[in-house]
Design a protein around this motif. Structure first.
Motif, PDB file in Angstrom:
ATOM      1  N   GLU A   1     -46.270  23.610 -31.618  1.00  0.00           N
ATOM      2  CA  GLU A   1     -45.312  23.856 -30.542  1.00  0.00           C
ATOM      3  C   GLU A   1     -45.560  25.211 -29.899  1.00  0.00           C
ATOM      4  O   GLU A   1     -45.467  25.360 -28.672  1.00  0.00           O
ATOM      5  CB  GLU A   1     -43.885  23.777 -31.096  1.00  0.00           C
ATOM      6  N   TYR A   2     -45.888  26.212 -30.719  1.00  0.00           N
ATOM      7  CA  TYR A   2     -46.114  27.565 -30.202  1.00  0.00           C
ATOM      8  C   TYR A   2     -47.265  27.583 -29.194  1.00  0.00           C
ATOM      9  O   TYR A   2     -47.156  28.193 -28.123  1.00  0.00           O
ATOM     10  CB  TYR A   2     -46.416  28.519 -31.353  1.00  0.00           C
ATOM     11  N   PHE A   3     -48.368  26.909 -29.515  1.00  0.00           N
ATOM     12  CA  PHE A   3     -49.540  26.971 -28.648  1.00  0.00           C
ATOM     13  C   PHE A   3     -49.568  25.876 -27.583  1.00  0.00           C
ATOM     14  O   PHE A   3     -50.384  25.928 -26.670  1.00  0.00           O
ATOM     15  CB  PHE A   3     -50.824  26.920 -29.486  1.00  0.00           C
ATOM     16  N   THR A   4     -48.673  24.893 -27.699  1.00  0.00           N
ATOM     17  CA  THR A   4     -48.549  23.888 -26.637  1.00  0.00           C
ATOM     18  C   THR A   4     -47.614  24.381 -25.546  1.00  0.00           C
ATOM     19  O   THR A   4     -47.878  24.208 -24.346  1.00  0.00           O
ATOM     20  CB  THR A   4     -48.046  22.560 -27.225  1.00  0.00           C
ATOM     21  N   SER A   5     -46.514  25.005 -25.952  1.00  0.00           N
ATOM     22  CA  SER A   5     -45.556  25.598 -25.006  1.00  0.00           C
ATOM     23  C   SER A   5     -45.302  27.041 -25.434  1.00  0.00           C
ATOM     24  O   SER A   5     -44.253  27.357 -26.009  1.00  0.00           O
ATOM     25  CB  SER A   5     -44.255  24.792 -24.996  1.00  0.00           C
ATOM     26  N   PRO A   6     -46.252  27.921 -25.168  1.00  0.00           N
ATOM     27  CA  PRO A   6     -46.194  29.272 -25.713  1.00  0.00           C
ATOM     28  C   PRO A   6     -45.186  30.166 -24.987  1.00  0.00           C
ATOM     29  O   PRO A   6     -44.729  29.839 -23.881  1.00  0.00           O
ATOM     30  CB  PRO A   6     -47.614  29.788 -25.494  1.00  0.00           C
ATOM     31  N   PRO A   7     -44.855  31.281 -25.597  1.00  0.00           N
ATOM     32  CA  PRO A   7     -43.998  32.257 -24.915  1.00  0.00           C
ATOM     33  C   PRO A   7     -44.713  32.829 -23.702  1.00  0.00           C
ATOM     34  O   PRO A   7     -45.941  32.733 -23.582  1.00  0.00           O
ATOM     35  CB  PRO A   7     -43.756  33.319 -25.989  1.00  0.00           C
ATOM     36  N   GLU A   8     -43.964  33.432 -22.815  1.00  0.00           N
ATOM     37  CA  GLU A   8     -44.527  33.991 -21.590  1.00  0.00           C
ATOM     38  C   GLU A   8     -45.614  35.012 -21.934  1.00  0.00           C
ATOM     39  O   GLU A   8     -45.463  35.841 -22.833  1.00  0.00           O
ATOM     40  CB  GLU A   8     -43.430  34.676 -20.777  1.00  0.00           C
ATOM     41  N   GLY A   9     -46.726  34.905 -21.206  1.00  0.00           N
ATOM     42  CA  GLY A   9     -47.842  35.816 -21.445  1.00  0.00           C
ATOM     43  C   GLY A   9     -48.896  35.275 -22.379  1.00  0.00           C
ATOM     44  O   GLY A   9     -49.980  35.861 -22.492  1.00  0.00           O
ATOM     45  N   GLU A  10     -48.622  34.158 -23.049  1.00  0.00           N
ATOM     46  CA  GLU A  10     -49.576  33.533 -23.980  1.00  0.00           C
ATOM     47  C   GLU A  10     -50.115  32.255 -23.354  1.00  0.00           C
ATOM     48  O   GLU A  10     -49.354  31.451 -22.816  1.00  0.00           O
ATOM     49  CB  GLU A  10     -48.877  33.212 -25.307  1.00  0.00           C
ATOM     50  N   GLU A  11     -51.437  32.059 -23.369  1.00  0.00           N
ATOM     51  CA  GLU A  11     -52.033  30.837 -22.850  1.00  0.00           C
ATOM     52  C   GLU A  11     -51.696  29.656 -23.745  1.00  0.00           C
ATOM     53  O   GLU A  11     -51.655  29.790 -24.971  1.00  0.00           O
ATOM     54  CB  GLU A  11     -53.560  30.949 -22.812  1.00  0.00           C
ATOM     55  N   ASN A  12     -51.502  28.489 -23.137  1.00  0.00           N
ATOM     56  CA  ASN A  12     -51.404  27.294 -23.964  1.00  0.00           C
ATOM     57  C   ASN A  12     -52.818  26.839 -24.333  1.00  0.00           C
ATOM     58  O   ASN A  12     -53.813  27.364 -23.822  1.00  0.00           O
ATOM     59  CB  ASN A  12     -50.604  26.185 -23.266  1.00  0.00           C
ATOM     60  N   ILE A  13     -52.915  25.872 -25.227  1.00  0.00           N
ATOM     61  CA  ILE A  13     -54.226  25.493 -25.747  1.00  0.00           C
ATOM     62  C   ILE A  13     -55.116  24.903 -24.654  1.00  0.00           C
ATOM     63  O   ILE A  13     -56.336  25.131 -24.643  1.00  0.00           O
ATOM     64  CB  ILE A  13     -54.087  24.512 -26.947  1.00  0.00           C
ATOM     65  N   GLN A  14     -54.538  24.177 -23.697  1.00  0.00           N
ATOM     66  CA  GLN A  14     -55.355  23.620 -22.615  1.00  0.00           C
ATOM     67  C   GLN A  14     -55.989  24.732 -21.783  1.00  0.00           C
ATOM     68  O   GLN A  14     -57.168  24.669 -21.414  1.00  0.00           O
ATOM     69  CB  GLN A  14     -54.511  22.704 -21.724  1.00  0.00           C
ATOM     70  N   ASP A  15     -55.203  25.768 -21.493  1.00  0.00           N
ATOM     71  CA  ASP A  15     -55.737  26.889 -20.724  1.00  0.00           C
ATOM     72  C   ASP A  15     -56.789  27.656 -21.514  1.00  0.00           C
ATOM     73  O   ASP A  15     -57.782  28.127 -20.950  1.00  0.00           O
ATOM     74  CB  ASP A  15     -54.604  27.832 -20.305  1.00  0.00           C
ATOM     75  N   LYS A  16     -56.575  27.783 -22.818  1.00  0.00           N
ATOM     76  CA  LYS A  16     -57.558  28.462 -23.654  1.00  0.00           C
ATOM     77  C   LYS A  16     -58.908  27.735 -23.601  1.00  0.00           C
ATOM     78  O   LYS A  16     -59.965  28.351 -23.418  1.00  0.00           O
ATOM     79  CB  LYS A  16     -57.073  28.532 -25.105  1.00  0.00           C
ATOM     80  N   LEU A  17     -58.870  26.418 -23.773  1.00  0.00           N
ATOM     81  CA  LEU A  17     -60.113  25.647 -23.784  1.00  0.00           C
ATOM     82  C   LEU A  17     -60.783  25.652 -22.413  1.00  0.00           C
ATOM     83  O   LEU A  17     -62.023  25.713 -22.318  1.00  0.00           O
ATOM     84  CB  LEU A  17     -59.835  24.219 -24.240  1.00  0.00           C
ATOM     85  N   ALA A  18     -60.010  25.607 -21.342  1.00  0.00           N
ATOM     86  CA  ALA A  18     -60.581  25.654 -19.997  1.00  0.00           C
ATOM     87  C   ALA A  18     -61.263  26.998 -19.754  1.00  0.00           C
ATOM     88  O   ALA A  18     -62.359  27.072 -19.165  1.00  0.00           O
ATOM     89  CB  ALA A  18     -59.494  25.413 -18.956  1.00  0.00           C
ATOM     90  N   ARG A  19     -60.612  28.068 -20.204  1.00  0.00           N
ATOM     91  CA  ARG A  19     -61.212  29.400 -20.050  1.00  0.00           C
ATOM     92  C   ARG A  19     -62.497  29.508 -20.865  1.00  0.00           C
ATOM     93  O   ARG A  19     -63.501  30.061 -20.386  1.00  0.00           O
ATOM     94  CB  ARG A  19     -60.205  30.470 -20.478  1.00  0.00           C
TER      95      ARG A  19
END
Length: 334
Positions: free
Chosen positions: A159-177
């Motif tokens: 849940e933390y990395f799927t809908s992270p707090p403000e300022g933290e990338e979610n896992i989809q954004d991490k993988l895209a980057r």
């Protein structure tokens, strides 16, 4: 940045190689460097130590010895500049600040140049192996967060990395980057070594096929990480990371080394003798620390050292077998 745009920056391939030997450069992070497996390179106490924690029994050293014993036509000279904690950017663009806990100098480690520069890649380089990507997520940081949240009822790192707090990338954004960074990095490797065969190395199966295989009371496995989060890390982080690396590698026409498939069943939650990856705490050489600075993690009470889910000698032997095969095939075509 699109794949096609990245490839447009590449120089045409050709033949390379010094007359008397092949030139191989090994680039990568701690899964290439070795950390705690084998004798440190350079040796402890040597003035040239750089804080990158390369060791002789990581896969570059194992492959080098095999190639020395059975040379592929002519000798292969290895330049290994891999460095623990390296990100994708540290391969081509940024100076890395090493963080080795082993005998750091009083003033701390000095930043090292991008690995492409350290390896002196050029038109005479025949082989480049690259094993990197995990620290750019960063997988280790995510695992520690999962360990922290696993000790808290009702908390989930999924849940933390799927809908992270403000300022933290979610896992989809991490993988895209990571994909964008990997594209740019491989393009620059090809520019620096236009005649080299480039081989990328994926990550092994550090997590079990079923999270329930892990004993949540054991730090020699994954500690308090919830079983559902183990499954999420495998299916939505580790396997997609490998897929991303392979996808970019294939588009560039390079060779991807899959070490995941052969290491299934040898994850960190298996018993000693079966596991190819040590757990949060595990067996390591005597010079490696038992406590992780800046955290509460202390493996000393169980007579282990902080290994944070990294390969052991068996794991590196498996990776080495696959990398050696890929190098020999590449040199046949060279």
């Amino acid at each position: 940045m699109g794949l096609a745009l990245a490839v447009s920056a590449l120089l045409p391939a050709g033949s390379a190689g010094a007359a008397d030997h092949y030139q191989w450069a090994a680039l990568g992070d701690s899964y290439t460097a070795g950390g705690f497996v084998g004798a440190p390179q350079p040796p402890l106490g040597d003035a040239s130590r750089d804080g990158c924690d390369r060791t002789g029994d990581a896969y570059p050293g194992v492959v080098e010895r095999e190639l020395d014993e059975f040379p592929p036509g002519k000798p292969v000279h290895l330049t290994n500049v891999s460095c623990g904690n390296a990100t994708i950017a540290d391969i081509a663009d940024t100076r890395q600040m090493p963080i080795s806990p082993v005998q750091p100098p009083a003033g701390g480690w000095t930043a090292v140049d991008p690995q492409i520069q350290r390896a002196r890649l050029n038109d005479q380089t025949d082989i480049v192996t690259v094993g990197v990507g995990g620290n750019s997520l960063p997988f280790g940081g995510m695992l520690l967060k999962c360990l922290e949240l696993g000790a808290t009822p009702g908390k989930s790192c999924r849940e933390y990395f799927t809908s992270p707090p403000e300022g933290e990338e979610n896992i989809q954004d991490k993988l895209a980057r990571v994909q964008d960074e990997y594209i740019q990095m491989l393009a620059k490797v090809h520019q620096a070594a236009p005649n080299a065969k480039v081989i990328t190395v994926g990550y092994p199966a550090v997590l079990p096929q079923e999270g329930t295989a892990c004993n949540r009371l054991s730090l020699t496995e994954l500690g308090a990480v919830k079983h559902a989060d183990v499954d999420w890390l495998r299916d939505h982080v580790l396997e997609p990371l490998n897929s991303t690396i392979k996808r970019v590698t294939d588009f560039f026409g390079d060779r991807y080394v899959d070490v995941y498939s052969s290491s299934v069943g040898h994850d960190a939650c298996q018993p000693a003798g079966t596991k190819w990856v040590e757990g949060i705490c595990g067996d390591a050489a005597d010079y490696w620390p038992a406590r992780l600075s800046g955290t509460l993690l202390n493996c000393a009470p169980i007579s282990k050292r902080v290994t944070l889910v990294h390969p052991n000698a068996d794991g590196y032997a498996n990776t080495a077998a696959h990398v050696e095969r890929a190098i020999r095939i590449a040199l046949l075509d060279h």
